[in-house]
Every structure is written in C-alpha cells, then in structure tokens.
Design a protein around this motif. Sequence first.
Motif, PDB file in Angstrom:
ATOM      1  N   THR A 393       0.852  -1.191   0.000  1.00 26.92           N
ATOM      2  CA  THR A 393       0.000   0.000   0.000  1.00 26.92           C
ATOM      3  C   THR A 393       0.884   1.235   0.000  1.00 26.92           C
ATOM      4  OG1 THR A 393      -1.696  -1.174   1.259  1.00 26.92           O
ATOM      5  CG2 THR A 393      -1.815   1.224   1.234  1.00 26.92           C
ATOM      6  N   THR A 397       2.816   9.332  -1.716  1.00 25.83           N
ATOM      7  CA  THR A 397       2.645   9.330  -3.175  1.00 25.83           C
ATOM      8  C   THR A 397       3.965   9.062  -3.884  1.00 25.83           C
ATOM      9  OG1 THR A 397       0.785  10.851  -3.038  1.00 25.83           O
ATOM     10  CG2 THR A 397       1.874  10.676  -5.170  1.00 25.83           C
ATOM     11  N   SER A 415       8.152   3.725  -9.150  1.00 21.30           N
ATOM     12  CA  SER A 415       7.289   3.118 -10.165  1.00 21.30           C
ATOM     13  C   SER A 415       8.136   2.569 -11.295  1.00 21.30           C
ATOM     14  CB  SER A 415       6.296   4.165 -10.703  1.00 21.30           C
ATOM     15  OG  SER A 415       5.607   3.655 -11.819  1.00 21.30           O
ATOM     16  N   ILE A 421       1.745   7.403  -8.681  1.00 18.69           N
ATOM     17  CA  ILE A 421       0.801   6.502  -7.997  1.00 18.69           C
ATOM     18  C   ILE A 421       0.437   7.175  -6.694  1.00 18.69           C
ATOM     19  CG2 ILE A 421       0.384   4.196  -7.086  1.00 18.69           C
ATOM     20  CD1 ILE A 421       2.618   3.153  -8.884  1.00 18.69           C
ATOM     21  N   ASP A 422      -0.868   7.448  -6.511  1.00 15.42           N
ATOM     22  CA  ASP A 422      -1.324   8.227  -5.361  1.00 15.42           C
ATOM     23  C   ASP A 422      -1.323   7.407  -4.064  1.00 15.42           C
ATOM     24  OD1 ASP A 422      -1.740  10.505  -6.906  1.00 15.42           O
ATOM     25  OD2 ASP A 422      -3.760   9.839  -7.484  1.00 15.42           O
ATOM     26  N   GLN A 423      -1.315   8.145  -2.980  1.00 13.94           N
ATOM     27  CA  GLN A 423      -1.358   7.547  -1.643  1.00 13.94           C
ATOM     28  C   GLN A 423      -2.633   6.727  -1.470  1.00 13.94           C
ATOM     29  OE1 GLN A 423      -0.963  10.410   1.523  1.00 13.94           O
ATOM     30  NE2 GLN A 423      -1.499   8.947   3.124  1.00 13.94           N
ATOM     31  N   GLU A 425      -3.249   3.764  -2.785  1.00  8.67           N
ATOM     32  CA  GLU A 425      -3.454   2.779  -3.845  1.00  8.67           C
ATOM     33  C   GLU A 425      -2.626   1.524  -3.579  1.00  8.67           C
ATOM     34  OE1 GLU A 425      -3.191   4.000  -7.841  1.00  8.67           O
ATOM     35  OE2 GLU A 425      -4.141   5.955  -7.518  1.00  8.67           O
ATOM     36  N   LYS A 426      -3.114   0.415  -4.145  1.00  8.48           N
ATOM     37  CA  LYS A 426      -2.415  -0.860  -4.039  1.00  8.48           C
ATOM     38  C   LYS A 426      -1.419  -0.986  -5.178  1.00  8.48           C
ATOM     39  CE  LYS A 426      -4.723  -2.550  -0.487  1.00  8.48           C
ATOM     40  NZ  LYS A 426      -4.078  -2.860   0.817  1.00  8.48           N
ATOM     41  N   VAL A 427      -0.241  -1.498  -4.865  1.00 14.61           N
ATOM     42  CA  VAL A 427       0.782  -1.736  -5.874  1.00 14.61           C
ATOM     43  C   VAL A 427       1.354  -3.134  -5.722  1.00 14.61           C
ATOM     44  CG1 VAL A 427       1.438   0.697  -6.090  1.00 14.61           C
ATOM     45  CG2 VAL A 427       2.567  -0.755  -4.388  1.00 14.61           C
ATOM     46  N   ALA A 441       1.352  -0.196 -10.470  1.00 16.26           N
ATOM     47  CA  ALA A 441      -0.015  -0.096  -9.990  1.00 16.26           C
ATOM     48  C   ALA A 441      -0.725  -1.423 -10.157  1.00 16.26           C
ATOM     49  CB  ALA A 441      -0.766   1.011 -10.703  1.00 16.26           C
ATOM     50  N   GLU A 442      -1.668  -1.699  -9.266  1.00 13.37           N
ATOM     51  CA  GLU A 442      -2.344  -2.987  -9.295  1.00 13.37           C
ATOM     52  C   GLU A 442      -3.074  -3.245 -10.594  1.00 13.37           C
ATOM     53  OE1 GLU A 442      -5.318  -5.613  -6.393  1.00 13.37           O
ATOM     54  OE2 GLU A 442      -5.183  -3.442  -6.160  1.00 13.37           O
ATOM     55  N   GLU A 443      -3.601  -2.188 -11.202  1.00 13.65           N
ATOM     56  CA  GLU A 443      -4.374  -2.383 -12.417  1.00 13.65           C
ATOM     57  C   GLU A 443      -3.494  -2.714 -13.607  1.00 13.65           C
ATOM     58  OE1 GLU A 443      -4.392   0.230 -10.596  1.00 13.65           O
ATOM     59  OE2 GLU A 443      -3.951   2.090 -11.709  1.00 13.65           O
TER      60      GLU A 443
END
Length: 445
Positions: A393, A397, A415, A421-423, A425-427, A441-443
């Motif tokens: 998590t 940022t 990254s 990647i914002d605070q 978010e899941k990575v 990023a998770e997506e």
Amino acid sequence: MKADGRTKLIFAIGMIFAVLLSSLMVMADENDTSTVVYTVNVEGMVTAGTTNHIRRAIDMAENDGAEALVILLNTPGGLVNATLDIIGDMISADVPVITYVYPQGGIAASAGTFIMLGGHKAAMAPGTTIGAAMPVQIRPDEEGSTAADDKTILFLAGHMKSIAEARNRPGDVAEKFVTENLTLSGREALESGIIDRIENNLTDLLAGFHGESIDLESGRTTLNTKNAAIYPLEKTTQERITHLVSNPQITFVLLLVGVYGLIIGFSSPGTFVPEVLGAISLILALYGLGLFEVNFFAALLMILGVGLLVAEALTPTYGVLGVGGVISMVLGIIYLPVEPLVSERWLSQFRFMAFGIGIIGSVVLVIMLAGIYRLRKSPVVHGNNEFVTDMATVVETIDPEGLIMVRGELWKARSVSNERIDQGEKVKIVDRENMTCIVKAEEEK
C-alpha cells in the motif's frame, strides 16, 4: 479453752497458707521460662550455608545471654571447609553448645560426626548412628568411590582425635571413625564415652543436662536448662541461597543453565530472557564453585567444554566441537569436587547427575544442530527477490519515488514506468534494487 481453740484455728490457717504458698512456688518454678535455649537444625548436606547459620546462632546465643545452643544433627556428611569452620566456631564459642543426633533413626555420619564431637555436651536419640567418617574420593578406574590418600586420612584422623580430646572424650575411639570407618549406635557411643547421654527428645535432653558444669573461655558455668524456653533459629533467606548454591549438584545445574542460556541468547537475540537467566545462573554457579574444594585439571576440562560448546554455536561444525564440549563438561563435573567428607551415596548420586547433564547437553546440542541444518536447507528469504509478487500500500505518493507499506514495514519505492501513484493505492512489487522496491499499480496487469 476459747484461747486454745483460737490458737488451733490460727495454726490450721497458717498451715493451709504455707501449703498454698509452697504449691504456688513450685508451679512458678515449673513454669519459669526466664532461661532460653536456642536450637539449630542441621539436616542434609553440610554446606557453607550451614556454617553461616550456626555462626549466626552462636553469636545470637552469646549476645542474648542464652543458657545454651543445641545443634540437632541429621546429616550424611558435607563439605570439608564448611565443617572445619563450624568446628572452629563451636570450639571458641562462649556459650554452652550441645550437639544432639535427632530424631530417632537419624544419623550424624562423616562431617556430622566431626560436628557432634565439637559440642561441650553430646547426646543421641535412641536408634541413631554416628561415624563412617573415612574420607572418600572418585577415581577414574572405579565405579563408585574409594578411600582418599593416606595424607588426607591421617590429617582428618588427627583432627578428629584433637577435637575429641579437647572435649574430654576418648581420642583413640574418635580417630577410628576416620581410620577404620567406625560406626557406633547410641548405646555403644555412650559406653565408649563419645557421648554423654541418650535422650528421647529435646525436653528430656535439657532436663538431663540441667545442673551440669561446662568450662568456657570466660570461665565455668552451670547449665540451667530445665524448663527453659526453646527458640528454634531458622535459616535466613541469604543462608538458604548460600546453602543451595554451595551444594555441588545445584552448582553444576546452574552452570549448565548459564552456559546454554547465554549460547541460546546470543544465537537468537531479541527476547533477552535466555541471556538474563543465563547470566544470573552463571554468576550463582561461579559463586558456588568458590565455596567448595575443586580439582584444578577438572576445572580446565570444564572451561574447555564451555569453549567448545560456544564455538559450536557460533561456527557450526555439525557436532564435532559440540560433542567434544559435552564430553569435556561431563568429565570435568565428575572429577571437579574434592570433598572427602561427603557420603559414598552422595558421590554416586553426583556421578549420575553428571551423566544426566551430559544427556541433557547432548539433547540440546542435537536440537541446535537440527535447527541449523533446517536453516541451511531452507530457501533464502532475504535479498532482491524477498518481496517480489507481494502486494503493498502506498503511504506516500510515488512520483516517481515514495513510500510503501509491505509486511508491516516502510520501504522506499519507485514506479517501474516512472508514473505517479497516489497515496492509498495498491501496488505490486516486481523487483528490488538495494533498499528501493520497484512497483507497478495494481491495475497494470
């Protein structure tokens, strides 16, 4: 006539008054507790704790003006230095010291016989035994124990004779306790002049010695022990601890706990419990080792054993150094104490205890080696691949660097595509470069 009647009445009243007065005086005499007798129990092994206990009792009896100090003996033997110190205190005591082998069925063997002879007066309860004071030692080629060397036997026999003669007892009989391992029952000891009385209990003992004279350094005194108040003196906490750690069996158990506690603590730091327990046990063991006679070469064997065990823990050799350490420890423990006044039974128990320590040490060594073997066979959990495929998590940022939380730890992150990647978010962690995790990023799948 009236005068005669009055005279008779007065005479009768006077007689009744005299009888009542005498009865009250007798009762007061019987219940008189103005005199005090202190008692000390010597049970089990005679140790440095026993010495401190008796020394304090003698000082208290002298300072408090006690009529006498009674030492109740039921011991199989003990440490040489402790015994000699006790006798020295008894010989120089300025208070009557009475030694009493009690209870019925009890013994005052070896060191106990020395102490019994040191009393100004000595007595035994029915069914008790004294003697068997021949010094013994462990030999490498013997299963149990054997008589000590002639020098030790002659010295202790001479000392036994000297103590007996100082108390007006037959020295020739006393030295046979050492040279011939003589044992005597209460009746035999009384007939030979070794003791003064045979009494069933402490009350009878004090009544029996009442009125007898004793020569002290300060002069002759007459015992006034009949109906005396009896005050038992128990060991203090300090004396109990000293008694415990000065027993060689307890000392070596503490030594084992201390060594393995430190080894386990240094091998797996963090809790501090093994280190603290080990340090306390080791200090107590070293203190105990200074309270009895030791064999120098056996001490070297023990030091070697400890060194080998530590080396095995720090630089594992799959048991080579560990086995050598356990063997050295066991041999050192068996031959370390040089105490000729302990009983043969105690020596046998001590030998079994040494082998028991060896078995426990071997089990601990096997457990340690098994753990080391599993660690060497297990996959590496640290390195650049430690967090690969883990989810994290973002807590600061990432633009292009920030902080992430993974496995409860904060790590610097970057990254993989240098995107923001914002605070919150899941990575997913895909790699690690030194102290920086490479994430996406998770997506991004």
